[in-house]
Design a protein around this motif. Structure first.
Motif, mmCIF file in Angstrom:
data_model
loop_
_atom_site.group_PDB
_atom_site.id
_atom_site.type_symbol
_atom_site.label_atom_id
_atom_site.label_comp_id
_atom_site.label_asym_id
_atom_site.label_seq_id
_atom_site.Cartn_x
_atom_site.Cartn_y
_atom_site.Cartn_z
ATOM 1 N N LEU A 1 0.906 -1.140 0.063
ATOM 2 C CA LEU A 1 -0.117 0.067 0.012
ATOM 3 C C LEU A 1 1.313 1.251 0.253
ATOM 4 C CD1 LEU A 1 -2.828 0.296 0.393
ATOM 5 C CD2 LEU A 1 -2.680 0.947 2.837
ATOM 6 N N MET B 1 -3.234 6.794 -1.437
ATOM 7 C CA MET B 1 -2.423 5.076 -0.992
ATOM 8 C C MET B 1 -3.499 4.004 -2.202
ATOM 9 S SD MET B 1 -0.950 4.215 2.187
ATOM 10 C CE MET B 1 0.069 5.696 2.889
ATOM 11 N N GLU B 2 -3.087 3.219 -2.574
ATOM 12 C CA GLU B 2 -3.850 2.356 -3.504
ATOM 13 C C GLU B 2 -2.488 0.686 -3.447
ATOM 14 O OE1 GLU B 2 -6.870 2.496 -7.470
ATOM 15 O OE2 GLU B 2 -4.547 3.710 -7.503
ATOM 16 N N ALA C 1 -6.909 0.259 5.116
ATOM 17 C CA ALA C 1 -6.989 -0.124 3.962
ATOM 18 C C ALA C 1 -6.023 -1.327 3.497
ATOM 19 C CB ALA C 1 -5.957 1.203 3.263
ATOM 20 N N ARG C 2 -5.060 -1.227 4.791
ATOM 21 C CA ARG C 2 -4.276 -2.414 4.626
ATOM 22 C C ARG C 2 -4.547 -3.904 5.155
ATOM 23 N NH1 ARG C 2 2.390 -1.756 6.413
ATOM 24 N NH2 ARG C 2 2.575 -3.846 6.073
ATOM 25 N N MET D 1 -6.735 -4.775 1.981
ATOM 26 C CA MET D 1 -5.493 -5.149 0.388
ATOM 27 C C MET D 1 -5.544 -6.662 0.448
ATOM 28 S SD MET D 1 -2.413 -3.452 -0.528
ATOM 29 C CE MET D 1 -1.555 -4.188 1.207
ATOM 30 N N VAL E 1 -8.533 -1.061 -2.847
ATOM 31 C CA VAL E 1 -8.662 -0.294 -1.455
ATOM 32 C C VAL E 1 -7.771 0.904 -2.796
ATOM 33 C CG1 VAL E 1 -6.709 -0.841 -0.569
ATOM 34 C CG2 VAL E 1 -8.469 0.351 0.758
ATOM 35 N N THR E 2 -8.127 2.040 -1.608
ATOM 36 C CA THR E 2 -8.124 3.806 -2.451
ATOM 37 C C THR E 2 -7.964 4.457 -0.339
ATOM 38 O OG1 THR E 2 -10.044 4.734 -2.955
ATOM 39 C CG2 THR E 2 -8.824 3.873 -3.908
#
Lengths: 350, 182
Positions: A4, A175-176, B23-24, B27, B33-34
């Motif tokens: 990420l 973030m992606e 978010a992590r 993922m 995800v953003t």
């Protein structure tokens, strides 16, 4: 393995993996994390990180490093890029490869720090003085940002033309998950026999953008424009999404490109035949594929975070064969998919 | 499926970190995800917020007009974001710091004394993880396990390994709080 990462960080890491060992900058929001990342990581790879006294100094350090044959990069955001424009023109004139990242914010003037796409003209039509072009690449995801930075170094070296990454504050800050490209090996960077490496046992090389004789300078520029024509033939990149049966195709790049992808999905769910044409190279602009599309698609709706800049290139490519309306936002405001969909519905019905 | 979550509060409350851990975890669970922060001239004690979008298709806009979940760590955040929460969505309110009522009848509201719980656990800074625990439960997309792993990795790489255990407790406390729903 996916990690990420912010767009700014991913572009910095990709530059290091592309073999960039000389990075010069002057800080500005919203690309600050790119500077921070380089400050932390580049020295560990034996590279030079230098925060210059100004943008003008930073771009001229890029000129020096590029002339010495190094893979070099600078990054900034809109007002800072304006300050770098003189140096970018000199890089172009001296045929020096370098990568410049512009994480665009709203302008003109000091504007604000919100995402915008108002630097399209500056990036693709000159910006600095004189008869030149930049290779301009427009990522729309963090993944693509990393990949295009790697590509920018390769293309810039291959053609000896500076390359610009045209991103925006949203892509820089968000973030992606990203699968980072494999680092290249130093021996994969093509040799640069023209570089200023010390003229021991060989005739001196000259790197310059200066020639007082108009006839001689004309020949230099004619050769340069041959290169530009070659780039136009070989390096056009774009993405099409659901354009096969489309009655309306959205034309958008970068952040607007990804938002328009959502618009296409929503429209399709409602039975509207909508597609997306997303230029990846803004110069060379994908005029030919757009021209082909305009033979069978009645409406090409350009959407930008600007008052309509790429729109001019769309109209030049389409030459009146299809309707070419425009929808844009100003000042750092980012339209929602719903707002764009409402605009789409002015032209197509399910 | 595309779900937006907004974390908002004072700078220094761990708003951006809570979003990043979520978010992590998303993922690692295979979701698209953003994570998008508020950015600019921010400072400790000023306002901070971040938006996380979790989806099963590539995320278009990382900006969300109508979040499904809002975590309001302070009063100003509640005022600013609560009108935008989607109908049927969830607002998690930090009852330790927020006294005003939520003027929404069409959303679920969860009042949690986040700071008091953090204080009880002996680490005032882990209020954000109590909130995140509740968020993960409210979200219902995955268990707390990937969140615990993501938190550990986030803190571990920042030289704050000694905080992992108390943050684990905080996440568990938050996760078990959904029975307080009104």
């Amino acid at each position: 393995m996916k990690v990420l990462m912010r767009g700014n960080e991913a572009m910095a890491e990709a530059a290091i993996r592309a073999g960039c060992r000389c990075y010069f900058c002057y800080p500005i929001t919203p690309q600050g994390e790119l500077v921070e990342y380089m400050a932390r990581h580049l020295p560990r790879h034996g590279g030079v990180f230098l925060q210059a006294e100004s943008e003008v100094a930073a771009i001229n350090m890029v000129y020096g490093a590029a002339a010495a044959g190094a893979r070099t990069m600078t990054s900034s955001s809109s007002p800072g890029i304006s300050l770098k424009m003189e140096g970018i023109s000199y890089l172009a004139g001296a045929r020096l490869p370098a990568v410049i990242v512009n994480v665009m914010r709203a302008g003109p003037g000091l504007g604000n720090i919100a995402p915008a796409q108002g630097d399209y003209f500056q990036a693709t039509k000159g910006g600095g003085h004189g008869d030149y072009r930049l290779i301009v690449l427009a990522p729309s995801t963090v993944q693509e940002a990393a990949e295009l930075v790697m590509l920018a170094f390769d293309l810039s070296d291959r053609y000896r033309v500076p390359a610009m990454i045209l991103a925006d504050g949203m892509l820089g800050q968000m973030m992606e998950p990203v699968e980072l490209p494999e680092p290249i090996l130093p021996q994969m960077i093509p040799p640069k026999p023209w570089a200023l490496t010390g003229a021991k046992d060989r005739a001196p090389n000259v790197v310059s953008s200066f020639d007082l004789d108009p006839y001689r300078f004309r020949e230099i520029l004619r050769a340069l424009w041959e290169i530009y024509r070659e780039i136009e033939r070989n390096e056009v990149r774009w993405e099409e999404y659901e354009t096969g049966d489309a009655e309306l195709v959205l034309v958008a790049y970068g952040t607007m490109g990804r938002i328009c992808r959502t618009v296409v999905r929503q429209a399709r769910r409602e039975g509207l035949r909508v597609g997306l044409f997303r230029p990846i190279t803004l110069w060379p602009f994908p005029s030919e594929p757009l021209r082909e599309l305009s033979h069978r698609v009645p409406v090409l709706l350009t959407v930008e975070l600007s008052a309509g800049q790429m729109w001019e290139d769309v109209r030049l490519a389409v030459e009146g064969r299809a309707k070419t309306p425009f929808y844009g936002e100003l000042g750092g405001v980012v339209p929602t998919p719903d707002e764009i969909l409402s605009e789409v519905k002015r032209y197509v019905r399910g | 499926m595309e779900t937006g979550i907004v974390f908002a509060g004072f700078g220094g409350q761990g708003i951006l970190l809570a979003g990043k851990v979520l978010a992590r975890a998303a993922m690692e669970e295979g979701f698209e995800v953003t994570w998008l922060p508020s950015y600019g001239p921010e400072m400790r004690g000023g306002t901070a917020n971040c938006t996380v979008v979790i989806a099963d298709e590539p995320v278009g806009s990382p900006i969300v007009d109508t979040p499904w979940i809002l975590v309001a760590m302070n009063g100003p955040s509640l005022e600013r974001f609560s009108p935008r929460v989607a109908k049927g969505g969830l607002i998690i309110v930090n009852a330790s710091l927020v006294s005003q009522k939520v003027e929404r009848a069409d959303v679920r509201i969860l009042l949690i004394p986040l700071n008091d719980i953090a204080q009880e656990l002996g680490e005032p800074r882990c209020a954000n993880m109590v909130a995140l625990g509740a968020t993960v439960r409210g979200l219902g997309l995955f268990s707390l396990d990937p969140v615990l792993v993501a938190m550990e990795e986030e803190l571990g790489t920042r030289g704050r390994e000694k905080l992992v255990e108390v943050n684990r407790q905080a996440l568990l406390r938050g996760y078990s709080f959904l029975n307080a729903l009104r």
